[in-house]
Scaffold this active site. Structure first.
Site: not given
Ligand code: ATR
Length: 286
Positions: A75, A79, A100, A116, A142-143, A167, A233
């Site tokens: 985790t 990862k 993972n 995943d 999200g990305a 974002r 979740y």
């Molecule tokens: P994970 O492994 O859980 O996907 P991550 O790689 O840090 O964690 O990705 C978090 C996701 O949540 C990303 O899509 C992030 O957007 P950014 O790529 O712009 O950072 C999104 N995210 C987190 N906080 C956010 C916020 N306040 N508004 C919009 N998107 C957010």
């Protein structure tokens, strides 16, 4: 004479050990999940949480096979880093860019996989058995790392058009570059429009998680026929899922993805394919 410390030594025969490595790791629900299955199937094995600092990751992976470990879940924040340390990486883990699930072979070799995406699809199929990925576009918010696993699995499941808004637009564009032409990138400000005609809608951001702001998108364009799911979740019923249900949509919460992603590893390590059912959900939520 003692062996060179870099020489893989076969694990001692005995009770199989598995666990999760992360930093921190105390929040992980995996010990409860695997512990439930070990008890349920009467397997003489142990699954333990192991806090491993990033600078100790390589050393931990060299050592664990020698201590009788057969498998490891990985985790945050390890990862991505485990890919460079594994002897074999599956194509899907390489494409996603993260693993993972590690299988530690008796000869000390490490096999890295990513389950995943499997967990994501299995959760939808369990809770919405009539869901058809090919029936219409999917919209992904999200990305990040979790989103990449969802992308791989949705494309694999037959989604013909996958829309992504993030974002940070560049991360979504990077996914399109790597995963190909079925992906369309939308501006973050257009995320509401992206929902028009979507048959499957996924929140893969961390928004809506306990302590974070809710994901608030205009849902006017969202069809009541869409299936909406959230990777968050905690809470189970996120504000985004509540809003989608108010729009008439069917929703599936994200806990099942966690439960299902664990099953292939458990089977490989302990030799029994475990069931994902309400007992397990209750045990993990307790
Ligand atoms: P994970 O492994 O859980 O996907 P991550 O790689 O840090 O964690 O990705 C978090 C996701 O949540 C990303 O899509 C992030 O957007 P950014 O790529 O712009 O950072 C999104 N995210 C987190 N906080 C956010 C916020 N306040 N508004 C919009 N998107 C957010």
């Amino acid at each position: 004479m003692s062996k060179n410390s870099d020489t893989p030594t076969p694990a001692a025969p005995g009770i199989p050990l598995a666990g999760v490595i992360g930093w921190p790791v105390a929040h992980s629900r995996s010990p409860r999940l695997h512990g439930h299955w070990l008890r349920r199937y009467g397997i003489a094995g142990h699954y333990i949480p192991m806090p491993v600092r990033p600078e100790h990751l390589a050393e931990a992976l060299r050592t664990l096979p020698r201590l009788g470990f057969v498998g490891i879940n990985v985790t945050i924040p390890h990862k991505e880093a485990v890919l460079a340390l594994a002897d074999h990486v599956t194509d899907r883990a390489a494409l996603i860019g993260a693993a993972n699930t590690l299988i530690l072979r008796p000869d000390g070799k490490i096999h890295a996989d990513n389950t995943d995406g499997y967990g994501f699809i299995a959760n939808l199929r369990q809770h919405a058995p009539d869901w058809r990925p090919e029936i219409g576009p999917a919209a992904l918010i999200g990305a990040g790392g979790a989103a990449r696993a969802v992308v791989a699995s949705l494309l694999d499941a037959g989604v013909r058009e996958l829309r992504i808004a993030n974002r940070t637009r560049l991360r979504a564009e990077q996914i399109r570059t790597e995963f190909g032409a079925r992906i369309t990138v939308y501006d973050w400000a257009q995320a509401g429009n992206m929902l028009e005609g979507a048959a499957t809608v996924v929140n893969a951001t961390s928004m809506g998680m306990d302590g974070k702001p809710a994901l608030r998108l205009p849902l006017d364009a969202l069809s009541p026929d869409a299936l909406v799911t959230d990777l968050v979740y905690t809470p189970l019923d996120t504000p985004f899922l509540v809003a989608a249900r108010a729009q008439g949509c069917r929703t599936v919460d994200g806990l099942g993805m966690l439960l299902h992603q664990a099953a292939p590893g458990f089977e490989r390590w302990f030799g029994t394919r475990p069931q994902v059912d309400d007992d397990l959900r209750r045990a993990v939520l307790a």
